[in-house]
Design an enzyme around this catalytic site. Sequence first.
Site, PDB file in Angstrom:
ATOM      1  N   GLU A  21       0.827  -1.216   0.000  1.00  7.91           N
ATOM      2  CA  GLU A  21       0.000   0.000   0.000  1.00  7.91           C
ATOM      3  C   GLU A  21       0.857   1.260   0.000  1.00  7.91           C
ATOM      4  OE1 GLU A  21      -3.513   0.012   2.523  1.00  7.91           O
ATOM      5  OE2 GLU A  21      -2.938   1.992   3.257  1.00  7.91           O
ATOM      6  N   ARG A 111     -15.488   3.784   4.319  1.00  8.08           N
ATOM      7  CA  ARG A 111     -16.202   5.000   4.743  1.00  8.08           C
ATOM      8  C   ARG A 111     -15.255   6.187   4.693  1.00  8.08           C
ATOM      9  NH1 ARG A 111     -17.333   6.310  10.890  1.00  8.08           N
ATOM     10  NH2 ARG A 111     -15.150   6.901  10.606  1.00  8.08           N
ATOM     11  N   GLY A 112     -14.034   5.985   5.214  1.00  8.05           N
ATOM     12  CA  GLY A 112     -13.042   7.055   5.211  1.00  8.05           C
ATOM     13  C   GLY A 112     -12.853   7.676   6.582  1.00  8.05           C
ATOM     14  N   ASP A 113     -11.682   8.240   6.759  1.00  9.11           N
ATOM     15  CA  ASP A 113     -11.361   8.970   7.984  1.00  9.11           C
ATOM     16  C   ASP A 113     -11.794  10.415   7.815  1.00  9.11           C
ATOM     17  OD1 ASP A 113     -10.261   7.057   9.668  1.00  9.11           O
ATOM     18  OD2 ASP A 113      -8.323   7.133   8.637  1.00  9.11           O
ATOM     19  N   ALA A 131     -19.477   2.384   5.009  1.00  8.76           N
ATOM     20  CA  ALA A 131     -18.831   1.761   3.848  1.00  8.76           C
ATOM     21  C   ALA A 131     -19.785   0.782   3.161  1.00  8.76           C
ATOM     22  CB  ALA A 131     -17.557   1.047   4.284  1.00  8.76           C
ATOM     23  N   TYR A 152     -11.223  -5.059  11.322  1.00 12.80           N
ATOM     24  CA  TYR A 152     -10.469  -4.533  12.461  1.00 12.80           C
ATOM     25  C   TYR A 152     -10.273  -5.597  13.532  1.00 12.80           C
ATOM     26  CZ  TYR A 152     -11.555  -0.311   9.979  1.00 12.80           C
ATOM     27  OH  TYR A 152     -11.637   0.646   8.987  1.00 12.80           O
ATOM     28  N   GLN A 219       6.655   7.611  15.143  1.00 15.91           N
ATOM     29  CA  GLN A 219       5.591   7.490  14.142  1.00 15.91           C
ATOM     30  C   GLN A 219       4.633   6.347  14.490  1.00 15.91           C
ATOM     31  OE1 GLN A 219       6.816   5.696  10.412  1.00 15.91           O
ATOM     32  NE2 GLN A 219       5.643   7.218   9.257  1.00 15.91           N
TER      33      GLN A 219
HETATM   34  C1  LIG Z   1      -7.087  -1.695   4.694  1.00 15.89           C
HETATM   35  C2  LIG Z   1      -7.520  -0.289   5.053  1.00 15.89           C
HETATM   36  C3  LIG Z   1      -7.376   0.737   4.123  1.00 15.89           C
HETATM   37  C4  LIG Z   1      -7.774   2.040   4.429  1.00 15.89           C
HETATM   38  N1  LIG Z   1      -7.625   3.040   3.486  1.00 15.89           N
HETATM   39  C5  LIG Z   1      -8.086   4.289   3.734  1.00 15.89           C
HETATM   40  C6  LIG Z   1      -8.029   5.318   2.747  1.00 15.89           C
HETATM   41  O1  LIG Z   1      -7.527   5.117   1.642  1.00 15.89           O
HETATM   42  N2  LIG Z   1      -8.538   6.534   3.046  1.00 15.89           N
HETATM   43  C7  LIG Z   1      -9.098   6.808   4.262  1.00 15.89           C
HETATM   44  O2  LIG Z   1      -9.554   7.935   4.475  1.00 15.89           O
HETATM   45  N3  LIG Z   1      -9.158   5.861   5.223  1.00 15.89           N
HETATM   46  C8  LIG Z   1      -8.673   4.609   4.990  1.00 15.89           C
HETATM   47  N4  LIG Z   1      -8.770   3.638   5.955  1.00 15.89           N
HETATM   48  C9  LIG Z   1      -9.294   3.983   7.269  1.00 15.89           C
HETATM   49  C10 LIG Z   1     -10.840   3.875   7.318  1.00 15.89           C
HETATM   50  O3  LIG Z   1     -11.410   4.799   6.427  1.00 15.89           O
HETATM   51  C11 LIG Z   1     -11.265   4.178   8.752  1.00 15.89           C
HETATM   52  O4  LIG Z   1     -10.883   3.141   9.605  1.00 15.89           O
HETATM   53  C12 LIG Z   1     -12.729   4.574   8.910  1.00 15.89           C
HETATM   54  O5  LIG Z   1     -12.854   5.145  10.210  1.00 15.89           O
HETATM   55  C13 LIG Z   1     -13.707   3.412   8.810  1.00 15.89           C
HETATM   56  O6  LIG Z   1     -13.821   2.946   7.532  1.00 15.89           O
HETATM   57  P1  LIG Z   1     -14.635   1.600   7.186  1.00 15.89           P
HETATM   58  O7  LIG Z   1     -14.658   1.476   5.747  1.00 15.89           O
HETATM   59  O8  LIG Z   1     -14.126   0.476   8.004  1.00 15.89           O
HETATM   60  O9  LIG Z   1     -16.085   2.037   7.740  1.00 15.89           O
HETATM   61  P2  LIG Z   1     -17.392   1.241   8.147  1.00 15.89           P
HETATM   62  O10 LIG Z   1     -17.351  -0.171   7.770  1.00 15.89           O
HETATM   63  O11 LIG Z   1     -18.525   2.071   7.655  1.00 15.89           O
HETATM   64  O12 LIG Z   1     -17.346   1.312   9.742  1.00 15.89           O
HETATM   65  C14 LIG Z   1     -17.231   2.559  10.422  1.00 15.89           C
HETATM   66  C15 LIG Z   1     -17.832   2.427  11.823  1.00 15.89           C
HETATM   67  O13 LIG Z   1     -19.262   2.321  11.730  1.00 15.89           O
HETATM   68  C16 LIG Z   1     -19.725   1.097  12.273  1.00 15.89           C
HETATM   69  N5  LIG Z   1     -20.749   0.582  11.344  1.00 15.89           N
HETATM   70  C17 LIG Z   1     -20.548   0.238  10.058  1.00 15.89           C
HETATM   71  N6  LIG Z   1     -21.714  -0.150   9.492  1.00 15.89           N
HETATM   72  C18 LIG Z   1     -22.655  -0.014  10.448  1.00 15.89           C
HETATM   73  C19 LIG Z   1     -24.054  -0.223  10.470  1.00 15.89           C
HETATM   74  N7  LIG Z   1     -24.719  -0.649   9.382  1.00 15.89           N
HETATM   75  N8  LIG Z   1     -24.726   0.012  11.642  1.00 15.89           N
HETATM   76  C20 LIG Z   1     -24.055   0.448  12.735  1.00 15.89           C
HETATM   77  N9  LIG Z   1     -22.729   0.684  12.767  1.00 15.89           N
HETATM   78  C21 LIG Z   1     -22.033   0.448  11.628  1.00 15.89           C
HETATM   79  C22 LIG Z   1     -18.510   0.178  12.356  1.00 15.89           C
HETATM   80  O14 LIG Z   1     -18.611  -0.741  13.439  1.00 15.89           O
HETATM   81  C23 LIG Z   1     -17.378   1.176  12.591  1.00 15.89           C
HETATM   82  O15 LIG Z   1     -17.277   1.524  13.944  1.00 15.89           O
HETATM   83  C24 LIG Z   1      -8.333   2.336   5.702  1.00 15.89           C
HETATM   84  C25 LIG Z   1      -8.471   1.309   6.645  1.00 15.89           C
HETATM   85  C26 LIG Z   1      -8.073  -0.003   6.343  1.00 15.89           C
HETATM   86  C27 LIG Z   1      -8.205  -1.089   7.374  1.00 15.89           C
END
Ligand SMILES: Cc1cc2nc3c(=O)[nH]c(=O)nc-3n(C[C@H](O)[C@H](O)[C@H](O)COP(=O)(O)OP(=O)(O)OC[C@H]3O[C@@H](n4cnc5c(N)ncnc54)[C@H](O)[C@@H]3O)c2cc1C
Length: 292
Positions: A21, A111-113, A131, A152, A219
């Site tokens: 990555e 979903r994104g940070d 997401a 996670y 870091q």
């Molecule tokens: C491999 C990897 C790559 C990444 N790449 C990037 C990147 O390129 N850019 C970036 O900005 N970030 C990136 N991230 C970080 C990621 O965007 C964050 O961890 C973000 O906070 C959550 O994204 P997610 O897609 O897991 O969200 P989700 O799956 O939507 O989860 C977010 C939160 O909501 C909760 N949740 C989800 N669905 C539901 C539902 N239906 N009902 C109730 N609660 C729910 C989950 O338990 C979690 O706490 C990456 C993370 C990983 C592991």
Amino acid sequence: MPQQQLITDLLSRKQPLLSVEFFPPKSAESVDKLLKAAQVISASRPDFVSVTYGAGGSTRDLSATVSKRMKDDVGLQVMPHFTCVGSTREELGEIVDEFYDEGYRNIMALRGDPPQGQTAFQVTEGGFKYASDLVAFIKERHPDMCLGIAGYPEKHPEAASIESDLDALKIKADAGGSFITTQLFYENEAYFRFVDQVRARGIDLPIIPGIMPVLSLKQIKRITQLCHSELPQELESQLSQVQNDPDAVRRIGVEWARNQIGELIERGAPGVHIYALNKAKSAVELINAARA
Ligand SMILES: Cc1cc2nc3c(=O)[nH]c(=O)nc-3n(C[C@H](O)[C@H](O)[C@H](O)COP(=O)(O)OP(=O)(O)OC[C@H]3O[C@@H](n4cnc5c(N)ncnc54)[C@H](O)[C@@H]3O)c2cc1C
């Protein structure tokens, strides 16, 4: 334009899937430097590389530029990351169609940070909250796309419990996720426990462990705090003893990652995703170790 191989197809081969990555640099001037690192990594033949997606503006443009140049100029198979942050459905639809037209068939759907300066994720009006919404949206538009989703092992920081996080993962998998890539972790037991929990939830997607070699103690303390991953005491103490010697820190960090990878593959992980921090040398060492 050559079509890309689906990661699910690559996963069905016998050998471990190895990916790296990258994150886009802060300025356009640094893109060439990053491409040089990608070229070095390319020589060790990772199965694909992924490029993270920033929270907005120029970072996003750079993300697209880096993905395209790694694909077209370096000849790597690239999986762009894609997030819901700051975009309406229409905008997300346009971007995903552009990815498709560019030939990408694998996307990491997140979903994104929150953008810098914001502490919590805010839903954009007309956009998506989770997401899983993005996964379903992309699948409806392009059913042939292969979608990575995030998992996670030590729980997403915002989730109330591991149970609710697993429920959310199940929704995301059912929405059309094709494989899971995990958040970084330093104790392999966290991964193996997570695999058991995910399987017990009835999710049978491949789960690719995400490994980040420690290259700097400061870091890694910041990163593990942000993503709530445990930095094992043993590793922290080894690193603390040599913290003023960057080469020694790096050596210990890469050795730890190498041991993690060896055990993960030996115990059945389908491959490894290396969070390379844009550094070629350590990534190459880890790819070679994974193949050994
Ligand atoms: C491999 C990897 C790559 C990444 N790449 C990037 C990147 O390129 N850019 C970036 O900005 N970030 C990136 N991230 C970080 C990621 O965007 C964050 O961890 C973000 O906070 C959550 O994204 P997610 O897609 O897991 O969200 P989700 O799956 O939507 O989860 C977010 C939160 O909501 C909760 N949740 C989800 N669905 C539901 C539902 N239906 N009902 C109730 N609660 C729910 C989950 O338990 C979690 O706490 C990456 C993370 C990983 C592991």
